[in-house]
Motif scaffolding. Sequence first.
Motif, PDB file in Angstrom:
ATOM      1  N   SER A  39       0.788  -1.300  -0.120  1.00 54.62           N
ATOM      2  CA  SER A  39      -0.116  -0.042   0.004  1.00 54.62           C
ATOM      3  C   SER A  39       0.948   1.238   0.105  1.00 54.62           C
ATOM      4  O   SER A  39       2.124   1.084  -0.346  1.00 54.62           O
ATOM      5  N   LEU A  40       0.316   2.514   0.162  1.00 54.61           N
ATOM      6  CA  LEU A  40       1.155   3.731   0.125  1.00 54.61           C
ATOM      7  C   LEU A  40       0.862   4.208   1.655  1.00 54.61           C
ATOM      8  O   LEU A  40      -0.142   4.301   2.220  1.00 54.61           O
ATOM      9  N   SER A  41       1.988   4.819   2.069  1.00 53.77           N
ATOM     10  CA  SER A  41       2.114   5.358   3.416  1.00 53.77           C
ATOM     11  C   SER A  41       1.444   6.646   3.593  1.00 53.77           C
ATOM     12  O   SER A  41       1.138   7.179   4.490  1.00 53.77           O
ATOM     13  N   VAL A  42       1.328   7.509   2.385  1.00 55.71           N
ATOM     14  CA  VAL A  42       0.625   8.697   2.224  1.00 55.71           C
ATOM     15  C   VAL A  42      -0.088   8.598   0.613  1.00 55.71           C
ATOM     16  O   VAL A  42       0.633   8.084  -0.127  1.00 55.71           O
ATOM     17  N   SER A  43      -1.186   9.027   0.836  1.00 56.66           N
ATOM     18  CA  SER A  43      -1.834   9.059  -0.489  1.00 56.66           C
ATOM     19  C   SER A  43      -3.174   9.865  -0.820  1.00 56.66           C
ATOM     20  O   SER A  43      -3.467  10.363   0.498  1.00 56.66           O
TER      21      SER A  43
END
Lengths: 228, 228
Positions: free
Chosen positions: A117-121
């Motif tokens: 996943s992405l840690s910021v998005s």
Amino acid sequence: MNIGILGTGGVARAIAAKLISLGHTVTIGTRNVEETKSRSKGDAMGNVSFQEWIGKNASVKVATYADAAAYGELLVNATSGMGSLSALTSAGEKNLHGKVLIDISNPLDFSKGFPPSLSVSNTDSIGEQIQRAFPNVKVVKALNTLSNPLMVNPSLVNSGDHTLPICGNDAEAKKKVVMLLASFGWKQENIFDLGDITNARGTEAFLLLWVRMYGVLQTPMFQFKIVK
Amino acid sequence: MNIGILGTGGVARAIAAKLISLGHTVTIGTRNVEETKSRSKGDAMGNVSFQEWIGKNASVKVATYADAAAYGELLVNATSGMGSLSALTSAGEKNLHGKVLIDISNPLDFSKGFPPSLSVSNTDSIGEQIQRAFPNVKVVKALNTLSNPLMVNPSLVNSGDHTLPICGNDAEAKKKVVMLLASFGWKQENIFDLGDITNARGTEAFLLLWVRMYGVLQTPMFQFKIVK
């Protein structure tokens, strides 16, 4: 040109080797120079050990983040996205001040395995976080939407005919980056300027699709081309 | 085939008109049938009023979500993503049970203007939320990555040669959807099966890039093609 690259992984190595081949001089920045130079094992991505790589690319200097940043007239962030702010903080604002920083990072979070996943998005991005933390750096998000062999050799797929989105707040900085990309083999008409750095939300979020396509294709040697 | 479409906007209309032209019979589902039929104004997206549209597409029936779902042997979710769970709940589990549902929705949140963010993303998706809420429905995420004229007429760009990612847990359901897509003009080799429904995280997140490209190009008549 003297170029400083933050990071020692596959992206940093691909960019460093390409820049050397084009006649630039390169210093790679890392947290602990001696530890990095002594790494004798390859990584899970199939990259050879740093020891082996630097042996074959002896003209690349290895230095601290701060020294690599101070060295570069132009800088490249090739650290992993989740470590980028920490690396840039180590590099130091005074060594970054006023410079163009090509940000290739993606905030990939592998803590729950693949696909990451992405840690910021969505409503923010690592590109914006870097720009906010260092307002006097000219951040240009680029090359984060494809694998490192294709970054520096776009002709490896579809005769180089595919699309590279870029974004950033500074028009002159983007022009400089486009010129560098042209020297890598990117055709001007395939570079898609999305506008300001907030558009990094789009190019970083694309990774959520890219990693899944990679999972099916089992090769990173693919790209997307915008057709009209 | 009798097909039920939930939604009355541009996507629902494009799919409905195409299905009618292919000889299918279509019922469109909406929350309030009389209110929908009396709509005499076009929308901000350039769509004509529902009154005008249904006048020209008189063979399309208009019914409640529940009646449209009961009618369809195959169902299409063309509601806006933020309203999809509510619409499907109104449709009722017993009217959805066991059926293939093509989910075209995207959780676009325009509450802060353009470009929109997503109301769910990264570690979840509207496709998964629908599948979890209705475990006996065969959800196939498809057609959510491009504009509605291209959904039903892929040859409008690049002679139809561009990529359509799909995903879903049920292999037979995906085969049925691919057959329907073929009747729309999609070439089998351009349909990219990503795997199970969790891959909707990838295709929905792609919208964060799509909306920004749309903002630059000022037309929705573009698509992406995966090249190798």
